[in-house]
Design a protein around this motif. Structure first.
Motif, PDB file in Angstrom:
ATOM      1  N   GLY A   1       0.772  -1.234   0.000  1.00  0.00           N
ATOM      2  CA  GLY A   1       0.000   0.000   0.000  1.00  0.00           C
ATOM      3  C   GLY A   1       0.801   1.281   0.000  1.00  0.00           C
ATOM      4  N   VAL A   2       2.127   1.175  -0.155  1.00  0.00           N
ATOM      5  CA  VAL A   2       2.944   2.397  -0.085  1.00  0.00           C
ATOM      6  C   VAL A   2       2.593   3.350  -1.230  1.00  0.00           C
ATOM      7  N   ASN A   3       2.508   2.823  -2.431  1.00  0.00           N
ATOM      8  CA  ASN A   3       2.212   3.680  -3.593  1.00  0.00           C
ATOM      9  C   ASN A   3       0.825   4.318  -3.479  1.00  0.00           C
ATOM     10  N   ASN A   4      -0.134   3.541  -2.996  1.00  0.00           N
ATOM     11  CA  ASN A   4      -1.488   4.086  -2.863  1.00  0.00           C
ATOM     12  C   ASN A   4      -1.549   5.191  -1.827  1.00  0.00           C
ATOM     13  N   LEU A   5      -0.895   4.983  -0.717  1.00  0.00           N
ATOM     14  CA  LEU A   5      -0.934   5.986   0.350  1.00  0.00           C
ATOM     15  C   LEU A   5      -0.218   7.271  -0.077  1.00  0.00           C
ATOM     16  N   GLN A   6       0.886   7.129  -0.766  1.00  0.00           N
ATOM     17  CA  GLN A   6       1.597   8.312  -1.246  1.00  0.00           C
ATOM     18  C   GLN A   6       0.805   9.024  -2.347  1.00  0.00           C
ATOM     19  N   ALA A   7       0.117   8.253  -3.183  1.00  0.00           N
ATOM     20  CA  ALA A   7      -0.717   8.870  -4.227  1.00  0.00           C
ATOM     21  C   ALA A   7      -1.869   9.651  -3.614  1.00  0.00           C
ATOM     22  N   ALA A   8      -2.458   9.133  -2.538  1.00  0.00           N
ATOM     23  CA  ALA A   8      -3.541   9.851  -1.868  1.00  0.00           C
ATOM     24  C   ALA A   8      -3.048  11.180  -1.317  1.00  0.00           C
ATOM     25  N   ILE A   9      -1.828  11.179  -0.788  1.00  0.00           N
ATOM     26  CA  ILE A   9      -1.259  12.434  -0.273  1.00  0.00           C
ATOM     27  C   ILE A   9      -1.006  13.415  -1.410  1.00  0.00           C
ATOM     28  N   ALA A  10      -0.430  12.904  -2.515  1.00  0.00           N
ATOM     29  CA  ALA A  10      -0.098  13.783  -3.642  1.00  0.00           C
ATOM     30  C   ALA A  10      -1.354  14.397  -4.257  1.00  0.00           C
ATOM     31  N   PHE A  11      -2.383  13.590  -4.467  1.00  0.00           N
ATOM     32  CA  PHE A  11      -3.579  14.113  -5.123  1.00  0.00           C
ATOM     33  C   PHE A  11      -4.432  14.940  -4.164  1.00  0.00           C
ATOM     34  N   SER A  12      -4.251  14.762  -2.871  1.00  0.00           N
ATOM     35  CA  SER A  12      -4.865  15.698  -1.923  1.00  0.00           C
ATOM     36  C   SER A  12      -4.245  17.079  -2.079  1.00  0.00           C
ATOM     37  N   PHE A  13      -2.949  17.096  -2.333  1.00  0.00           N
ATOM     38  CA  PHE A  13      -2.256  18.362  -2.555  1.00  0.00           C
ATOM     39  C   PHE A  13      -2.717  19.009  -3.858  1.00  0.00           C
ATOM     40  N   PHE A  14      -2.840  18.209  -4.918  1.00  0.00           N
ATOM     41  CA  PHE A  14      -3.298  18.756  -6.198  1.00  0.00           C
ATOM     42  C   PHE A  14      -4.740  19.266  -6.111  1.00  0.00           C
ATOM     43  N   SER A  15      -5.539  18.602  -5.297  1.00  0.00           N
ATOM     44  CA  SER A  15      -6.947  18.991  -5.181  1.00  0.00           C
ATOM     45  C   SER A  15      -7.110  20.362  -4.537  1.00  0.00           C
ATOM     46  N   ILE A  16      -6.134  20.779  -3.762  1.00  0.00           N
ATOM     47  CA  ILE A  16      -6.203  22.121  -3.170  1.00  0.00           C
ATOM     48  C   ILE A  16      -6.330  23.173  -4.273  1.00  0.00           C
ATOM     49  N   PHE A  17      -5.534  23.029  -5.311  1.00  0.00           N
ATOM     50  CA  PHE A  17      -5.504  24.032  -6.376  1.00  0.00           C
ATOM     51  C   PHE A  17      -6.699  23.893  -7.318  1.00  0.00           C
ATOM     52  N   THR A  18      -7.168  22.665  -7.551  1.00  0.00           N
ATOM     53  CA  THR A  18      -8.325  22.514  -8.428  1.00  0.00           C
ATOM     54  C   THR A  18      -9.579  23.105  -7.791  1.00  0.00           C
ATOM     55  N   TRP A  19      -9.781  22.854  -6.511  1.00  0.00           N
ATOM     56  CA  TRP A  19     -10.955  23.414  -5.849  1.00  0.00           C
ATOM     57  C   TRP A  19     -10.806  24.921  -5.637  1.00  0.00           C
ATOM     58  N   ALA A  20      -9.587  25.379  -5.409  1.00  0.00           N
ATOM     59  CA  ALA A  20      -9.376  26.827  -5.324  1.00  0.00           C
ATOM     60  C   ALA A  20      -9.640  27.487  -6.676  1.00  0.00           C
ATOM     61  N   GLY A  21      -9.280  26.794  -7.770  1.00  0.00           N
ATOM     62  CA  GLY A  21      -9.588  27.323  -9.100  1.00  0.00           C
ATOM     63  C   GLY A  21     -11.082  27.407  -9.352  1.00  0.00           C
ATOM     64  N   CYS A  22     -11.833  26.399  -8.893  1.00  0.00           N
ATOM     65  CA  CYS A  22     -13.299  26.455  -9.028  1.00  0.00           C
ATOM     66  C   CYS A  22     -13.869  27.637  -8.249  1.00  0.00           C
ATOM     67  N   ALA A  23     -13.322  27.877  -7.058  1.00  0.00           N
ATOM     68  CA  ALA A  23     -13.779  29.025  -6.270  1.00  0.00           C
ATOM     69  C   ALA A  23     -13.454  30.335  -6.973  1.00  0.00           C
ATOM     70  N   TRP A  24     -12.320  30.397  -7.648  1.00  0.00           N
ATOM     71  CA  TRP A  24     -11.934  31.613  -8.366  1.00  0.00           C
ATOM     72  C   TRP A  24     -12.879  31.896  -9.533  1.00  0.00           C
ATOM     73  N   PHE A  25     -13.209  30.868 -10.304  1.00  0.00           N
ATOM     74  CA  PHE A  25     -14.151  31.053 -11.408  1.00  0.00           C
ATOM     75  C   PHE A  25     -15.529  31.463 -10.892  1.00  0.00           C
ATOM     76  N   ALA A  26     -15.948  30.887  -9.765  1.00  0.00           N
ATOM     77  CA  ALA A  26     -17.236  31.272  -9.186  1.00  0.00           C
ATOM     78  C   ALA A  26     -17.205  32.728  -8.728  1.00  0.00           C
ATOM     79  N   PHE A  27     -16.080  33.167  -8.199  1.00  0.00           N
ATOM     80  CA  PHE A  27     -15.950  34.565  -7.774  1.00  0.00           C
ATOM     81  C   PHE A  27     -16.010  35.507  -8.972  1.00  0.00           C
TER      82      PHE A  27
END
Length: 232
Positions: A142-168
């Protein structure tokens, strides 16, 4: 109330164009949020737990902190469902004829996207901290899966922030349109503009009032003439 063009959308009732729909930045970014959410909760759900022989139960591989796994799965599942809901909202956005309905949708998108970007930031910090303090599982399970979850949690910060920016940006467009003057300026007040033409006035007659052919004076003259009897 017609909401055509309000809050960055097209006119209500316009024909749906699927090519234009999938090319919208909001739709593309929302689809990316959907994909990242699947990766986050899928990786943790599939290989985030392992049976511990000492404790005789399944434990989370993030330093045996079940709250870390539950948090990652929770925000991922909710983000997945919310992304589907907002994609449906984007599809229906052009059909919203009410300006208030569009405003509520944009404000909901702005608030939720901004809040979920913050939750993903918290989740990234939480999972990264737990993983840095955990022991590597036997055989690298499960090492790769756990590290991928951390990485894509980080990427999701910017995608959801981008959605908030377009809504603004949509909210600003709607606010600017609400305070725009709805009347048209007088052409006479615009430099180079022609003033309004005055109402045409009918031409006056050649003279004043004319008496009828048989005036009152002539009538009195005829009546006042002495009557003479015919001579026999």
């Amino acid at each position: 109330m017609d909401g055509g063009g309000a809050y960055g959308g097209g006119k209500a009732g316009a024909p749906f164009d699927p090519i234009q729909f999938v090319q919208r930045p909001q739709v593309i970014l929302r689809a990316v949020c959907l994909l990242f959410a699947i990766i986050v909760f899928g990786c943790i759900s599939s290989q985030g737990y392992r049976y511990d022989r000492e404790e005789k139960k399944e434990v989370c591989l993030y330093n045996k902190d079940n709250n870390a796994c539950n948090y990652g799965v929770g925000i991922g599942v909710i983000a997945f469902l919310a992304s589907i809901g907002f994609l449906v909202g984007e599809f229906m956005f052009e059909q919203m004829s009410s300006v208030k309905t569009r405003k509520h949708y944009v404000l909901g998108d702005l608030g939720f996207s901004g809040f979920w970007a913050f939750l993903y930031f918290v989740g990234f910090c939480y999972l990264a901290n737990r993983w840095s303090n955990s022991v590597t599982p036997e055989g690298g399970f499960g090492v790769n899966n756990l590290q991928a979850a951390i990485a894509f949690s980080f990427f999701s910060i910017f995608t959801w922030a981008g959605c908030a920016w377009f809504a603004f940006q949509r909210f600003r467009q709607g606010t600017a349109a609400a305070f725009a003057p709805s009347y048209e300026a007088d052409p006479g007040s615009i430099p180079g503009g022609a003033p309004y033409a005055s109402y045409p006035v009918g031409q006056e007659g050649d003279g004043g009032y004319q008496e009828p052919p048989f005036s009152g004076n002539q009538t009195r003259g005829v009546i006042g003439t002495d009557f003479q009897a015919p001579a026999y």
